[in-house]
Design an enzyme around this catalytic site. Structure first.
Site, PDB file in Angstrom:
ATOM      1  N   HIS A  15       8.368  -4.096  -4.116  1.00  0.00           N
ATOM      2  CA  HIS A  15       8.700  -2.891  -4.606  1.00  0.00           C
ATOM      3  C   HIS A  15       9.925  -3.203  -5.206  1.00  0.00           C
ATOM      4  O   HIS A  15      10.383  -3.928  -5.198  1.00  0.00           O
ATOM      5  CB  HIS A  15       8.649  -1.633  -3.475  1.00  0.00           C
ATOM      6  CG  HIS A  15       7.528  -1.568  -2.642  1.00  0.00           C
ATOM      7  ND1 HIS A  15       6.567  -0.869  -2.805  1.00  0.00           N
ATOM      8  CD2 HIS A  15       7.306  -2.025  -1.273  1.00  0.00           C
ATOM      9  CE1 HIS A  15       5.540  -0.843  -1.937  1.00  0.00           C
ATOM     10  NE2 HIS A  15       6.089  -1.688  -0.812  1.00  0.00           N
TER      11      HIS A  15
ATOM     12  N   CYS B  87       1.758  -4.184  -2.809  1.00  0.00           N
ATOM     13  CA  CYS B  87       1.518  -3.959  -1.478  1.00  0.00           C
ATOM     14  C   CYS B  87       0.308  -3.537  -1.061  1.00  0.00           C
ATOM     15  O   CYS B  87      -0.572  -4.035  -0.751  1.00  0.00           O
ATOM     16  CB  CYS B  87       2.933  -3.339  -0.933  1.00  0.00           C
ATOM     17  SG  CYS B  87       3.233  -3.323   0.722  1.00  0.00           S
TER      18      CYS B  87
HETATM   19  N1  GLN Z   1       0.258  -0.149   4.794  1.00  0.00           N
HETATM   20  C1  GLN Z   1       0.658  -1.440   4.466  1.00  0.00           C
HETATM   21  C2  GLN Z   1       1.332  -2.209   5.365  1.00  0.00           C
HETATM   22  O1  GLN Z   1       2.157  -1.698   6.206  1.00  0.00           O
HETATM   23  C3  GLN Z   1       1.122  -1.231   3.046  1.00  0.00           C
HETATM   24  C4  GLN Z   1       2.514  -0.774   2.898  1.00  0.00           C
HETATM   25  C5  GLN Z   1       3.086  -0.664   1.623  1.00  0.00           C
HETATM   26  O2  GLN Z   1       2.338  -0.332   0.508  1.00  0.00           O
HETATM   27  N2  GLN Z   1       4.333  -0.882   1.558  1.00  0.00           N
HETATM   28  O3  GLN Z   1       1.336  -3.304   5.414  1.00  0.00           O
END
Ligand code: GLN
Length: 253
Positions: free
Chosen positions: A197, A96
């Site tokens: 995740h 992510c």
């Molecule tokens: N901040 C990033 C987004 O919202 C990544 C979020 C994350 O790693 N879950 O796209």
């Protein structure tokens, strides 16, 4: 004894939804097979004293926009060294926020552009409407180690990633690289970048074993690993795939 050397980058800043568990899974599956594992933790400011090429695996988890901004300059200062490691065959696993930072840039929901390492051509832009996020369970189909495999996870991102040359998989349930996207993540022989995740590797043992066997062979002939008893993991996968009405082919995997 075979040994796997891991660099876990920013574990104190990039660790959403149990992403650090990915390293626990790699360690567990290696130790069960008598493979020695060392995990070094990289924190802000350690770039000049770190030889990235000495690692088999570099790992970055997910993180919120705030943390991504805080570490972006430090990550950029490591660009050439990370690039060299990647070219020499070090495996890079990114989840992510980590995925987003290895591309051209990430434009967050406030319109602030965070420069990426530019290792890959993709770029990510978040909607300025902060309520627009891809959230929920996700299943993709990929081909890994010569076999089709359903990869299960959980996504929560505002960033929409475009211009992905070789996605990690095709979306069967959920969103993926952007709202309603058919593709998810980025994949090369020694790179997996994904929005999943979960943590990713606890839910998908075949992905863990692909990474371990790649790291042990460093791109040479992929070394077959001693099979482990994954009965419990497979049961968990069946429950989730059944819940999402995707059970179809799981038993023949
Ligand atoms: N901040 C990033 C987004 O919202 C990544 C979020 C994350 O790693 N879950 O796209």
């Amino acid at each position: 004894m075979a040994k796997l050397r891991i660099l876990h980058m920013y574990p104190d800043m990039l660790d959403l939804y149990g992403d650090s568990g990915n390293m626990e899974i790699i360690s567990y599956r290696c130790k069960k097979r008598g493979i020695d594992v060392s995990i070094d933790k990289y924190s802000l400011g350690q770039g000049s004293s770190t030889d990235f090429t000495s690692y088999d695996l570099i790992y970055l988890g997910g993180g919120a926009d705030f943390e991504q901004q805080l570490l972006a300059d430090d990550l950029l200062s490591c660009r050439d060294n990370i690039m060299e490691a990647y070219k020499k065959g070090t495996f890079i696993l990114m989840i992510c926020g980590g995925y987003q930072l290895m591309g051209q840039y990430y434009k967050d929901s406030n319109g602030k552009k965070i420069p990426g390492l530019g290792l890959f051509d993709y770029y990510t832009v978040a909607s300025t409407d902060k309520s627009k996020r891809c959230i929920g369970n996700i299943v993709i189909e990929t081909e890994i180690g010569g076999e089709k495999y359903k990869v299960i996870g959980f996504e929560n991102h505002g960033g929409m990633t475009e211009n992905v040359a070789s996605p990690f998989g095709t979306v069967l349930f959920g969103n993926g690289n952007s709202f309603g996207s058919k593709s998810e993540g980025y994949f090369e022989k020694n790179v997996i970048a994904t929005y999943l995740h979960g943590p990713l590797l606890s839910k998908n043992p075949k992905v863990s074993d692909y990474i371990i066997s790649y790291c042990l062979s460093r791109g040479g002939n992929i070394r077959p690993l001693e099979p482990l008893n994954d009965t419990l993991e497979e049961k968990c996968r069946e429950v989730m795939l059944e819940r999402l009405a995707l059970l179809g082919s799981v038993k023949s995997e």
